[in-house]
Design an enzyme around this catalytic site. Structure first.
Site: not given
Ligand code: EPZ
Length: 442
Positions: A23-24, A117, A122, A307, A399
């Protein structure tokens, strides 16, 4: 209303898990489509919510996006707007990456600040400082940022902190500005390296991606190209921890070991064997007897990934003695602690340090997901907890993870998803009534 995952534990995982595209990596490459009027093709884009949100955002600006399975074709030939719709921009921090590319291609752009978040504040101050260095005027009053291309030029810019999307943002913007830009104290993640490769294929001259200094010789006429998205190292790492936690053996098909060296060293330290084969990474923990206490300090790549910190904490609850997590990147990234405690974990928190006392048997209960990686940690806990674990707010997990219940079910987990919208229930093969327990779905 969000779906719910229901797991019955404990279980042992065995089999092959296909790893999706990262995803990133996909998100910045999708944004880079703004830099050229030509079509760009991304193969292996993961079907996760953040990617769909970015598609909606780009299409709202006039970008043509066509999807054929996991092959996405994006073309920003003519745009209808350079103001990103606030409701879409607020859903995902990566939307902020559109600011520089829109500004360099179309002269101006406007995006609302990405809110804080669940993992903390952020800030985007380093993104904005870098854009100013490249010659944009930045109006950052109020809830949105507006930039104008004044005299764009190559620049020398040093990041005060290592920032992944900050590095990606400035690298791709500089790629479209004629002149030489030197970026210092850059992020070194594989996703940054992939974006640099993509920009080079588009015609930019970029050296040093993957190191702390990146030199960009930009071009004002970037062209279309095609690239395959790298496998998701965080998805792979999450399932690697699951394999060790359940003392099973899992093949992470398509994963790249060179992207996960720090985690794999941690797991080998637990007595698991980690091998790279042509199929992917094989994690075998069948011979693991006792887990061992460990200390994890999160750092920018190639250090231990923030992560994967929550996922590792689940394993720490099963290790005898005292384990420790030091979260140096997002000091507030501990939403998973309260939920792990409710399952029986003994964790003392003095941010940014969490001390985990184990082993503590975990027991199933109703827990709430709060952010993407905290949700993954709760799934891992549900795999080893005795009894039924119900995880609510599963939209956080969706997500960044593709069909987690299908992938885990295929390797032996007892897990199902209840779609709260329709109220229907995706059945687990062979599941009779009550095999998932009768916990009230709160
Ligand atoms: C990227 O976020 C990832 N997201 C995150 O993954 C990941 O956790 C993070 O990098 C760290 O590895 C994407 O790539 C889309 P940062 P990013 O800028 O770029 C501070 C997930 O779970 N900072 O590298 O937003 C910041 O506060 C997500 O997939 C500033 O101070 O993170 C943090 O302390 C979560 N000013 C540190 O730098 C700035 O202008 C690193 O943040 C920018 C960042």
């Amino acid at each position: 209303m969000s779906d719910v995952l229901v797991l019955e534990g404990p279980s042992t995982l065995g089999g092959t898990i296909p790893i999706a595209g990262a995803k990133n990596a996909a998100l910045p490459c999708m944004v880079a489509a703004l830099l050229t009027p030509d079509p760009v093709e991304l193969e292996g884009v993961p079907p996760v919510q953040d990617v769909f949100t970015l598609r909606e955002l780009l299409m709202s600006l006039g970008v043509d996006v066509r999807v054929d399975g996991s092959r996405w074709t994006l073309q920003a030939e003519r745009l209808t707007s350079t103001t990103v719709p606030p409701d879409l921009a607020r859903r995902m921090r990566a939307s902020f990456l559109t600011l520089g590319p829109l500004g360099v291609r179309f002269g101006s752009a406007e995006v609302v600040y990405p809110g804080g978040c669940a993992i903390g504040e952020r800030p985007v101050d380093l993104h904005l400082a870098g854009l100013e260095a490249l010659g944009f005027t930045v109006d950052s009053g109020g809830a949105r940022v507006r930039i104008q291309a004044r005299r764009l030029r190559g620049a020398v810019f040093e990041f005060a902190k290592v920032t992944v999307t900050g590095t990606e943002h400035l690298m791709m913007t500089a790629a479209a500005i004629s002149g030489t830009t030197v970026l210092r104290n850059c992020a070194r993640e594989p996703e940054v390296v992939q974006l640099a490769e993509f920009l080079r294929q588009m015609g930019a001259d970029i050296e040093g991606a993957g190191t702390a200094q990146i030199v960009v010789r930009g071009s004002s006429s970037l062209r279309g190209t095609a690239i395959r998205i790298i496998p998701d190292r965080i998805e792979a790492g999450t399932y690697a921890v699951a394999a060790v936690l359940t003392r099973g053996r899992v093949v992470l098909r398509g994963a790249r070991a060179e992207h996960l060296t720090t985690l794999m060293e941690c797991l080998a330290g637990q007595g698991a064997t980690v091998q790279t084969t042509t199929e992917g990474i094989v994690v075998d923990a069948r011979a693991v007897t006792d887990f061992r206490p460990l200390r994890v300090v999160t750092e920018p790549y190639p250090g231990f990934p923030t992560d994967l910190q929550a996922q590792m904490m689940t394993l720490m609850t099963q290790a005898p003695g005292v384990s420790e997590v030091v979260e140096t990147i997002f000091p507030d990234r501990f939403n998973h602690v309260a939920e792990l405690r409710r399952m029986g974990a003994h964790i003392e928190l003095a941010k940014p340090v969490a001390r985990v006392y184990g082993p503590t048997p975990l027991r199933g209960t109703v827990v709430a997901a709060s952010d993407l990686r905290a949700s993954a940690c709760l799934v891992l806990a549900g795999l080893i907890a005795r009894g039924t674990t119900v995880i609510t707010n599963v939209h956080h997990l969706d997500r960044g993870y593709v069909r987690v219940e299908e992938k885990l079910r295929r390797v032996g987990a007892t897990i199902c998803r209840i779609e709260r919208v329709s109220g229907s229930r995706s059945r687990v093969p062979g599941e009779g009534e009550g095999t998932i327990g009768n916990l009230p779905l709160g």
